[in-house]
Scaffold this motif. Structure first.
Motif, short mmCIF file in Angstrom:
data_model
loop_
_atom_site.label_atom_id
_atom_site.label_comp_id
_atom_site.label_asym_id
_atom_site.label_seq_id
_atom_site.Cartn_x
_atom_site.Cartn_y
_atom_site.Cartn_z
N THR A 15 24.65 38.30 54.74
CA THR A 15 25.48 36.97 55.32
C THR A 15 24.51 35.95 55.05
O THR A 15 23.19 35.75 55.45
CB THR A 15 25.72 37.18 57.00
N GLY A 16 24.73 34.96 54.31
CA GLY A 16 23.97 33.98 54.02
C GLY A 16 22.57 34.33 53.21
O GLY A 16 23.00 35.22 52.11
N ASP A 17 21.55 34.09 53.50
CA ASP A 17 20.44 34.43 52.93
C ASP A 17 19.84 35.87 53.72
O ASP A 17 18.69 36.38 53.45
CB ASP A 17 19.25 33.53 53.07
N VAL A 18 20.63 36.39 54.34
CA VAL A 18 19.96 37.67 55.26
C VAL A 18 20.87 38.93 54.84
O VAL A 18 22.02 38.96 54.95
CB VAL A 18 20.08 37.27 56.89
N GLU A 19 20.03 39.83 54.73
CA GLU A 19 20.66 41.34 54.42
C GLU A 19 20.20 42.22 55.33
O GLU A 19 18.97 42.22 55.81
CB GLU A 19 20.09 41.65 53.17
N ILE A 20 21.15 42.88 55.95
CA ILE A 20 21.00 44.00 57.15
C ILE A 20 21.56 45.28 56.71
O ILE A 20 22.56 45.38 56.10
CB ILE A 20 21.79 43.54 58.33
N GLN A 21 20.47 46.12 56.75
CA GLN A 21 21.06 47.73 56.59
C GLN A 21 20.41 48.57 57.90
O GLN A 21 19.71 48.32 58.58
CB GLN A 21 19.71 48.21 55.49
N VAL A 22 21.53 49.21 58.19
CA VAL A 22 21.35 50.11 59.40
C VAL A 22 21.69 51.49 59.23
O VAL A 22 22.68 51.77 58.40
CB VAL A 22 22.17 49.46 60.51
N PHE A 23 20.84 52.40 59.59
CA PHE A 23 21.26 53.92 59.25
C PHE A 23 21.68 54.58 60.68
O PHE A 23 21.49 54.30 61.76
CB PHE A 23 19.85 54.36 58.66
N ARG A 24 22.54 55.88 60.32
CA ARG A 24 23.00 56.46 61.29
C ARG A 24 22.04 56.81 62.44
O ARG A 24 22.18 57.17 63.72
CB ARG A 24 23.62 57.55 60.89
N ALA A 25 21.05 57.19 61.97
CA ALA A 25 19.62 57.89 62.59
C ALA A 25 19.17 56.72 63.88
O ALA A 25 18.56 56.87 64.61
CB ALA A 25 18.51 58.34 61.92
#
Length: 159
Positions: free
Chosen positions: A76-86
């Motif tokens: 989103t814009g200049d931000v990248e978010i990664q989230v994991f099931r754990a």
């Protein structure tokens, strides 16, 4: 209660459901990346319902996810978010303020996904009518415009 009485609906005492605790910690603060961005890694205190989190992440932007790999990613814009099931996550942005903003949005999103009580306030406030209740939980559809009005009214974020 008055409306219920007028409609002839019997409303008895309701059991209050204990809200599931949800906390997170940043692992090691902010780290510079080779590409000039800044990142932060952290973890929620338990595993996540990745399908629900990925769906609510779509309020931030286009989501790419893999249930096989147990990861969802949104930019989103200049931000990248990664989230994991754990429950682990990584946020990348141009600077520390961008990372802080990304972590804030991620936490709000995970709270909405994990603690949704199905009240429907978000669905009633969505100007694009992109949110519906499915199985007693909010579900974001393809029409979401990322206006974030649903965040302004979600009781989960305030109580």
């Amino acid at each position: 209660l008055k409306l219920a009485e007028e409609l002839g609906i019997e409303v008895g005492p309701t059991k209050r459901r204990e809200a599931k605790a949800l906390s997170y910690k940043l692992v090691a603060g902010f780290s510079p990346c080779k590409d000039g961005r800044t990142s932060a890694e952290g973890a929620f205190d338990g595993g996540l319902d990745l399908e629900r989190v990925a769906n609510i992440l779509s309020t931030l932007g286009k989501v790419k996810s893999s249930s096989k790999l147990g990861v969802a990613k949104v930019s989103t814009g200049d931000v990248e978010i990664q989230v994991f099931r754990a429950g682990k996550f990584r946020v990348l942005a141009r600077d520390e303020n961008g990372v802080k903003s990304g972590v804030d949005w991620l936490v709000k999103t995970v709270l909405r996904a994990e603690r949704c009580v199905g009240c429907g306030v978000c669905a009633s406030k969505c100007p694009a009518h992109a949110i519906s209740l499915v199985g007693g939980k909010a579900r974001v559809g393809d029409g979401c415009t990322q206006c974030h009005i649903c965040y302004e009214y979600c009781p989960v974020l305030f109580f």
